[in-house]
Design an enzyme around this catalytic site. Sequence first.
Site, PDB file in Angstrom:
ATOM      1  N   PRO B 296     -13.042  15.144   9.113  1.00 64.41           N
ATOM      2  CG  PRO B 296     -10.739  15.389   8.832  1.00 64.41           C
ATOM      3  CD  PRO B 296     -11.815  15.500   9.850  1.00 64.41           C
ATOM      4  CG  ASP B 468     -12.217  11.889  12.423  1.00 62.79           C
ATOM      5  OD1 ASP B 468     -11.480  12.629  11.734  1.00 62.79           O
ATOM      6  OD2 ASP B 468     -12.721  12.227  13.516  1.00 62.79           O
ATOM      7  CG  HIS B 469      -7.563  11.487   6.665  1.00 67.80           C
ATOM      8  ND1 HIS B 469      -6.365  11.091   7.205  1.00 67.80           N
ATOM      9  CD2 HIS B 469      -7.445  11.249   5.326  1.00 67.80           C
ATOM     10  CE1 HIS B 469      -5.553  10.664   6.256  1.00 67.80           C
ATOM     11  NE2 HIS B 469      -6.194  10.734   5.095  1.00 67.80           N
ATOM     12  NE  ARG B 470     -11.343  15.084  13.573  1.00 67.90           N
ATOM     13  CZ  ARG B 470     -12.258  15.403  14.501  1.00 67.90           C
ATOM     14  NH1 ARG B 470     -12.188  16.557  15.141  1.00 67.90           N
ATOM     15  NH2 ARG B 470     -13.223  14.552  14.798  1.00 67.90           N
TER      16      ARG B 470
END
Lengths: 463, 496
Positions: B296, B468-470
Amino acid sequence: MQHYDLMVVGGGPGGYVAAIRAAQLGFKTALVEKQHLGGVCLNWGCIPTKALLHGANVAHTIKAAEHLGFTVDNLSFDINKLVKHSRSVADKLSQGIAYLMKKNGVVVIDGTASLADKYRLDVSHNGVVTQYKADNIILATGARARNLPTIKIDGQRVWGAREAMTPTALPRRLLVIGAGAIGVEFASLYNDLRCDVTLVEALPRIVPVEDADISALAEKAFKQRGIKVHTSTLVKALDTSGADTIAHLETASGAQTVAVDQVILAVGITGNIENLGLEQLSVATEANFIKTDAFGKTNLAGLYAIGDVAGAPWLAHKASHEAVICVEKIAGVEDVKPLNKQRVPGCTYCRPQIASVGLTEAQAIAAGHSVNVGRFNLNANGKSLAINEGDGLVKTLFDANTGELLGAHMIGAEVTEQIQGFVIAQQLEATEHELAHTIFAHPTVSESMHESVLDSLGLAIHQ
Amino acid sequence: MSSEIKAINMPKWGMEMSEGDINAWHVNIGDKVNAGDDLVDVETSKIVNTVTASGSGILRAIVANPGEAHIVGALLGVLAAADTSDADIQAFIASRSAAPAAELPTPAVAETKAAASVQLAAAPQEAAAPQHSASGMSQLAAGGDDSHVFASPVARRLAAEYGVNLNNIIGTGRHDRVSKRDLEEAVVAAGGRLIGGTTGPSSTPQFGDDSNVKATPVARRMASQLGINLFECRVSGDRGRVCKADVEAVAALKNKLSMPTSGGSSASKSEYDVKAISGMRKTIAARLQSSKQTAPHFRVQIDAEIDALLEVRAQINNANPEAKVSVNDFIVKACASALVKVPAVNVQFDGEELKYFENAHISVAVAIDDGLITPIVADANRKGLVAISQEVRDLATRAKLSRLKPEEFQGGSFCVSNLGMFGIKQFDAIINPPQGAILAVGAGEQRAVVKAGQLAVATVMSLTLSSDHRIIDGAVAAKFMSVLKGYLEQPATMLG
C-alpha cells in the site's frame, strides 16, 4: 547540447582505434579530427614514408642489377611521381578509416577540440564553436617534430618530416640532424635517391635506443653507402644567409663546417598538449606530455589520454594498444592488462632494416640479469646471400637462470617482418628451449633467428 | 540412465519463501548418502533449516555453493549411483539449468555469465592447495609430480630454480596457465626472495565464472557464442580440456530440450508490429505490478531550497580536478545520511520479516535502452561525495553497456529516481521491492518563496517519498523527509 558516452579527440592510430572499440562495446561514440583521419602515422608518418622507401629500395635494386647481369641504360627518375605514389597511398588509407568510422557508427566531427570543463568539449570549425557533453573524453592528439633552441623547422631551408616526405625536387647535398628512427630513414632514403647525405647525431652512436651492436653495424653500412656520419656531434648553428646553407658542427675532434642545400631536423617529438584547455582544468602534464595511469586515466574526472601525447614510446602500435585497453577499462571489461612496454617492438625502415623488442644487452645487465647472448651474422644465411643482402645480425638475449627471452635485436633484410616471431615468443613466455625446438623453414632469412637462439646455447649449426 | 539421477532441489518452506541462501553442505562430493541424511543448510529470510536426502545415492555434484541465493525449486546438487557417468551428470545439470530461464528474482539485465559454478567430483583436485600461506617456501615445495600442471616454460623453469611444486600455484594466465608472475607472487607471499632483477607482482586479474575451466580456444569461443557455460560440458579433450565436441554435445542437448516455438500466423499485413517483450521488460512488469498490488503506497512531499548546496557543489568541483559532483550525488549522500538517522526507512520487507540495514545501500534508477536498471551505491553513508559521484558514473556507464555484475544491481535498501534533468517538477515513483521506500526527485528551479513575510527567489526542488505503509508509517516517512530536507538545505551537516 549534444551528448555522447565517449568522445575521442584525434583520429590517428590511437584515436580511431579507441573510437571503434568504444562503438563495438556499445558506447555512443564521436571522434573529433581537425584535419585528416588516420593522423600523422597514416598521413605524414609511417605509411607515406614506407611508400617513399619502397621507391628507394627500387633505386637500390637497379643499382645492384649489374651484378646480376642486367645493364640498365637511360635511367631517369622523377621524384614527383614517387611523392604522388606516397600521397595516394595515404589518401586511400585515410578514406579507409572514414569507412571504418561509418561502419561502426562512430560520428566524425570536423574541427578543433578543447576542454571547456569536466566532461565538456568545445569543437571549433570554421569559426563556429559547438558544445558537447561526454561521460568519457579520450585525448589522442599525438605529437609533432621538436625544434632545437637555435634551429627551427621553417619549411624552406630546414624541413621537418612532413616537408621531407613531399619534396618537389631532390637536394644535391642534404644534412640530417638527429639519427633516431626518423633521421636514419630519411638519410637512407635520400642516399638511395643519389643525394649527398651527412648525418649528425649528438649521442655517441646512431639509432641510440637500439642495442650497441646494431648501432655499430648500421653505422658501418651507412658509411659503406657513402653517408657521412658524425656521432657525438652538435650542430651549433646554421647559416642560411648565402646560397648554401652552412652548418657549424662541433665534433669530438673540433669545429667543422658543412655546406648543404637542404637540412632535415629530426631531433625528437613533443606532445600536442597546447590549446586543449588542459591548464585551466589543472590536468597534470610532464615535459610536454600528459600524465596518465597504466590505463590512460588522467587526474581530471572523465579524461583519458593515449598514444604519443601520453608519452613514450612514440609508436603507432603502442597507441592502438593503449586505445583498446583504455576503452575496455572504462567499459569494465574483465581482465584488461596494462601495456608492457618491454613487449612493444620497434621497427626502423632504413637499409638495412632494424627491428627490436625488449631490453638491450646493456639494459639487461644493468637490470641485474645474467645474460646468455646469441649472435648470428646474415652472411652465413643462404637466403640473405641469395638476395644479395648478406649484411646483418640477429642478436638474442636470454636470462641465464630462467631462459626468458629478454630482448631480440635484428638488422638486415626484411627483419621488420620477422621480429614478430620474437614478440610472440616473449608474450607466451617461451624460453630458448622452445625456440630451439621450433622448426624454421628453409631457405628463409628468419632461419637466422633460430641460429641466434641456438648460439645462445652454444649450439649454432651454421657458424 | 537419468532415472537413477536424483536432483536435490531448493525446498519451499512456507508460503512466503521464494528463495534461500546456501549456508553449508554436510556432505562432500563422493560421499554415500542415505534417505533422511542431512545434506545442506539453507537460510531463508526467516529460518535456517536443513535439506535432507529423499533417497540414497552418492553425492555427485554440488551446484549451489555456500553464500549463493537460489530460488525455490532450483537445483542444489545431484545424487546418483556410483556407476552413473560424469557425462550423464553434467548433461542432467545442463538440462536443469537450461529450462527455467524466465523466472529470475531481479532484473537480469547484466551478463548471463553468472551461472553458479559447479563442483564436480571429476574436476581436478587442485583447489585445496594452501598456496600463498605465510608458512614458508617448504609448503610451496610439497606435493607430487607436477608435470601435468599447465605452466609457461619460463614459469616451469623458475619453479625448478625455486624448488617450487607447481601443484601449489594457482594459475591466472590464459586458460589458467601458471605464468612467471603467478610463480613469483607465490614465492614472495611465502617469504621467498626473487632470483635476479625480475619485476615484482602487480595487479591480479579477475576472471568470469567459467574461466577456471580448462578448454581449448575453439571450445571456449564456441561456448561463449552459444551461451553455454563451460562447467556444463563434459571433459573429453586432451590434457583434461573441454573440447569442441563437448560444447557441441551440450548445444545439441539444449536444442532438443527447448520446445520449438510455433511460427504463428503471419498472413495479412498488420497495422502494428508484434514483438515479444524482452526479459528485462518482463521483470520490470512483474516486479512493479506486484509492488503496486501488495504494497500500500502512500506519498509525502517536501520542498528543499538548494542554493547553499549548489554553492558547495561549485566549490568542490572547482577545487578538485577529479571531482564532478552532481546534484543527484548530493541527494544520494543526503539520503544515505538521513537513512542512518531514520533507520525505520532503511529496510527490506518480504511480506513476513523486516530487514533493518545498518548501512545505506542506495539504488539509483538509470534509464537504459528499452528499460531501466537500478545499480547500487553500497554503504553510501560511509562514502564521500566524490567517491559516490565516480561510482555512480561508472555504474551508469556499465549499465548502459549491459556490463553490470548481478551483485551491483541486486539488493539495495532504498531507491532514488531522478527525472529532474527532463524538467519534471514533481512525480511519484513505485517502490522497488523488497525495499520499503523510494524517493522521486524533481528539477531544481527558481521559485518565488516567502521568507519572513517577504517575497524572495530561491532554487527549490520538490521531493516525493513513496513508502510501503505496511512497514513505514506516515510519521516515520515525514521524519525522514524533514531530516533529508535539513541535509540538502545545510549540506555541511551531512559531511560530518
